[in-house]
Design a protein around this motif. Structure first.
Motif, PDB file in Angstrom:
ATOM      1  N   ASP A 166     -11.745  19.423 -12.785  1.00 24.57           N
ATOM      2  CA  ASP A 166     -13.135  19.638 -12.407  1.00 24.57           C
ATOM      3  C   ASP A 166     -13.568  18.533 -11.454  1.00 24.57           C
ATOM      4  O   ASP A 166     -13.339  17.353 -11.715  1.00 24.57           O
ATOM      5  N   GLY A 167     -14.148  18.895 -10.323  1.00 19.21           N
ATOM      6  CA  GLY A 167     -14.632  17.916  -9.357  1.00 19.21           C
ATOM      7  C   GLY A 167     -13.633  17.561  -8.272  1.00 19.21           C
ATOM      8  O   GLY A 167     -13.986  16.872  -7.316  1.00 19.21           O
ATOM      9  N   ASP A 168     -12.383  18.013  -8.393  1.00 20.64           N
ATOM     10  CA  ASP A 168     -11.427  17.786  -7.312  1.00 20.64           C
ATOM     11  C   ASP A 168     -11.866  18.574  -6.088  1.00 20.64           C
ATOM     12  O   ASP A 168     -12.688  19.492  -6.165  1.00 20.64           O
ATOM     13  N   LEU A 169     -11.304  18.215  -4.963  1.00 19.58           N
ATOM     14  CA  LEU A 169     -11.609  18.902  -3.712  1.00 19.58           C
ATOM     15  C   LEU A 169     -10.514  19.897  -3.375  1.00 19.58           C
ATOM     16  O   LEU A 169      -9.367  19.731  -3.777  1.00 19.58           O
ATOM     17  N   ILE A 170     -10.882  20.907  -2.619  1.00 19.69           N
ATOM     18  CA  ILE A 170      -9.901  21.765  -1.978  1.00 19.69           C
ATOM     19  C   ILE A 170     -10.215  21.713  -0.489  1.00 19.69           C
ATOM     20  O   ILE A 170     -11.357  21.912  -0.080  1.00 19.69           O
ATOM     21  N   THR A 171      -9.224  21.324   0.294  1.00 27.67           N
ATOM     22  CA  THR A 171      -9.397  21.290   1.740  1.00 27.67           C
ATOM     23  C   THR A 171      -8.531  22.390   2.334  1.00 27.67           C
ATOM     24  O   THR A 171      -7.500  22.759   1.764  1.00 27.67           O
ATOM     25  N   MET A 172      -8.981  22.923   3.457  1.00 28.01           N
ATOM     26  CA  MET A 172      -8.298  24.072   4.037  1.00 28.01           C
ATOM     27  C   MET A 172      -8.103  23.918   5.533  1.00 28.01           C
ATOM     28  O   MET A 172      -8.923  23.323   6.218  1.00 28.01           O
ATOM     29  N   GLU A 201      -7.364  27.734  10.726  1.00 27.14           N
ATOM     30  CA  GLU A 201      -6.963  28.152  12.067  1.00 27.14           C
ATOM     31  C   GLU A 201      -5.585  27.655  12.485  1.00 27.14           C
ATOM     32  O   GLU A 201      -5.140  27.920  13.588  1.00 27.14           O
ATOM     33  N   GLY A 202      -4.921  26.880  11.632  1.00 29.41           N
ATOM     34  CA  GLY A 202      -3.587  26.390  11.956  1.00 29.41           C
ATOM     35  C   GLY A 202      -3.560  25.127  12.792  1.00 29.41           C
ATOM     36  O   GLY A 202      -2.499  24.716  13.250  1.00 29.41           O
ATOM     37  N   LYS A 203      -4.717  24.501  12.992  1.00 30.51           N
ATOM     38  CA  LYS A 203      -4.771  23.302  13.832  1.00 30.51           C
ATOM     39  C   LYS A 203      -5.082  22.047  13.039  1.00 30.51           C
ATOM     40  O   LYS A 203      -4.425  21.037  13.180  1.00 30.51           O
ATOM     41  N   LYS A 204      -6.127  22.085  12.222  1.00 33.57           N
ATOM     42  CA  LYS A 204      -6.564  20.904  11.482  1.00 33.57           C
ATOM     43  C   LYS A 204      -7.346  21.334  10.249  1.00 33.57           C
ATOM     44  O   LYS A 204      -7.711  22.498  10.113  1.00 33.57           O
ATOM     45  N   ILE A 205      -7.599  20.387   9.382  1.00 34.92           N
ATOM     46  CA  ILE A 205      -8.434  20.661   8.208  1.00 34.92           C
ATOM     47  C   ILE A 205      -9.842  20.966   8.709  1.00 34.92           C
ATOM     48  O   ILE A 205     -10.449  20.172   9.427  1.00 34.92           O
ATOM     49  N   ASP A 206     -10.342  22.137   8.338  1.00 32.54           N
ATOM     50  CA  ASP A 206     -11.652  22.540   8.863  1.00 32.54           C
ATOM     51  C   ASP A 206     -12.597  23.105   7.805  1.00 32.54           C
ATOM     52  O   ASP A 206     -13.663  23.613   8.131  1.00 32.54           O
ATOM     53  N   HIS A 207     -12.213  23.017   6.536  1.00 35.29           N
ATOM     54  CA  HIS A 207     -13.098  23.518   5.486  1.00 35.29           C
ATOM     55  C   HIS A 207     -12.824  22.733   4.203  1.00 35.29           C
ATOM     56  O   HIS A 207     -11.714  22.262   3.978  1.00 35.29           O
ATOM     57  N   ILE A 208     -13.852  22.611   3.380  1.00 28.38           N
ATOM     58  CA  ILE A 208     -13.739  21.840   2.140  1.00 28.38           C
ATOM     59  C   ILE A 208     -14.656  22.446   1.089  1.00 28.38           C
ATOM     60  O   ILE A 208     -15.692  23.025   1.410  1.00 28.38           O
ATOM     61  N   GLY A 209     -14.253  22.300  -0.158  1.00 26.40           N
ATOM     62  CA  GLY A 209     -15.068  22.737  -1.279  1.00 26.40           C
ATOM     63  C   GLY A 209     -14.704  21.949  -2.520  1.00 26.40           C
ATOM     64  O   GLY A 209     -13.750  21.172  -2.521  1.00 26.40           O
ATOM     65  N   ASN A 214     -14.679  26.959 -20.887  1.00 27.96           N
ATOM     66  CA  ASN A 214     -14.253  27.883 -21.942  1.00 27.96           C
ATOM     67  C   ASN A 214     -12.867  28.459 -21.691  1.00 27.96           C
ATOM     68  O   ASN A 214     -12.085  28.623 -22.622  1.00 27.96           O
ATOM     69  N   THR A 215     -12.573  28.776 -20.433  1.00 29.60           N
ATOM     70  CA  THR A 215     -11.312  29.465 -20.129  1.00 29.60           C
ATOM     71  C   THR A 215     -10.302  28.582 -19.411  1.00 29.60           C
ATOM     72  O   THR A 215      -9.129  28.918 -19.351  1.00 29.60           O
ATOM     73  N   GLY A 216     -10.766  27.469 -18.823  1.00 27.76           N
ATOM     74  CA  GLY A 216      -9.885  26.624 -18.025  1.00 27.76           C
ATOM     75  C   GLY A 216      -9.616  27.202 -16.651  1.00 27.76           C
ATOM     76  O   GLY A 216      -8.845  26.647 -15.875  1.00 27.76           O
ATOM     77  N   MET A 217     -10.266  28.312 -16.315  1.00 29.29           N
ATOM     78  CA  MET A 217     -10.059  28.976 -15.029  1.00 29.29           C
ATOM     79  C   MET A 217     -10.729  28.193 -13.903  1.00 29.29           C
ATOM     80  O   MET A 217     -11.881  27.799 -14.022  1.00 29.29           O
ATOM     81  N   PRO A 218      -9.988  27.940 -12.803  1.00 29.49           N
ATOM     82  CA  PRO A 218     -10.591  27.219 -11.678  1.00 29.49           C
ATOM     83  C   PRO A 218     -11.446  28.134 -10.797  1.00 29.49           C
ATOM     84  O   PRO A 218     -11.084  29.286 -10.529  1.00 29.49           O
ATOM     85  N   PHE A 219     -12.547  27.595 -10.368  1.00 27.11           N
ATOM     86  CA  PHE A 219     -13.450  28.257  -9.431  1.00 27.11           C
ATOM     87  C   PHE A 219     -13.618  27.333  -8.236  1.00 27.11           C
ATOM     88  O   PHE A 219     -13.262  26.165  -8.280  1.00 27.11           O
ATOM     89  N   ILE A 220     -14.194  27.874  -7.170  1.00 24.15           N
ATOM     90  CA  ILE A 220     -14.498  27.054  -5.998  1.00 24.15           C
ATOM     91  C   ILE A 220     -15.984  27.163  -5.696  1.00 24.15           C
ATOM     92  O   ILE A 220     -16.557  28.247  -5.723  1.00 24.15           O
ATOM     93  N   ALA A 221     -16.590  26.013  -5.437  1.00 25.53           N
ATOM     94  CA  ALA A 221     -17.971  25.933  -4.964  1.00 25.53           C
ATOM     95  C   ALA A 221     -17.876  25.388  -3.550  1.00 25.53           C
ATOM     96  O   ALA A 221     -17.405  24.271  -3.350  1.00 25.53           O
ATOM     97  N   GLU A 222     -18.262  26.204  -2.574  1.00 24.20           N
ATOM     98  CA  GLU A 222     -18.090  25.790  -1.186  1.00 24.20           C
ATOM     99  C   GLU A 222     -19.051  26.516  -0.272  1.00 24.20           C
ATOM    100  O   GLU A 222     -19.683  27.457  -0.680  1.00 24.20           O
ATOM    101  N   SER A 223     -19.134  26.040   0.913  1.00 22.45           N
ATOM    102  CA  SER A 223     -19.940  26.558   2.014  1.00 22.45           C
ATOM    103  C   SER A 223     -21.427  26.510   1.715  1.00 22.45           C
ATOM    104  O   SER A 223     -21.847  26.308   0.591  1.00 22.45           O
TER     105      SER A 223
END
Length: 109
Positions: free
Chosen positions: A43-49, A52-60, A67-76
């Protein structure tokens, strides 16, 4: 203007970073954080994306359902401002449809 906040702006807001002159891009956060294995994401880790195949251009943020341990993303801006989160795999699958060369990385500050 909070309605026009981008992905890295949302991360800055959550982390309390207020210096607009600082380099707070998605790529900056990727470079300043450490890699995390997908099986060890927390929880609280980042996901960077790289969409476009050039550079990191998105983050969440990763949000783990306690309850389930299922990961979600909060972004944009729309997800951040409305408080919506999306199951991580669902979001990755939808992005891969739009960006076939999508690469994503789990990171920890």
């Amino acid at each position: 203007d909070e309605e026009n906040i981008d992905c890295s702006g949302a991360v800055c807001k959550v982390l309390g970073i207020k210096d607009p002159a600082a380099n707070n891009s998605a790529a900056h956060f990727h470079d300043k954080s450490k890699p995390v294995k997908e099986t060890e994401v927390q929880d609280g880790d980042l996901i960077t994306m790289n969409t476009e195949g050039k550079k990191i251009d998105h983050i969440g943020f990763i949000v783990i359902d306690s309850n389930t341990g299922m990961p979600f993303i909060a972004e944009s801006s729309s997800s951040f401002n409305s408080g919506k989160i999306v199951p991580l795999q669902e979001r990755i699958d939808s992005l891969k449809t739009k960006y076939p060369n999508l690469k994503y990385y789990f990171r920890r500050l």
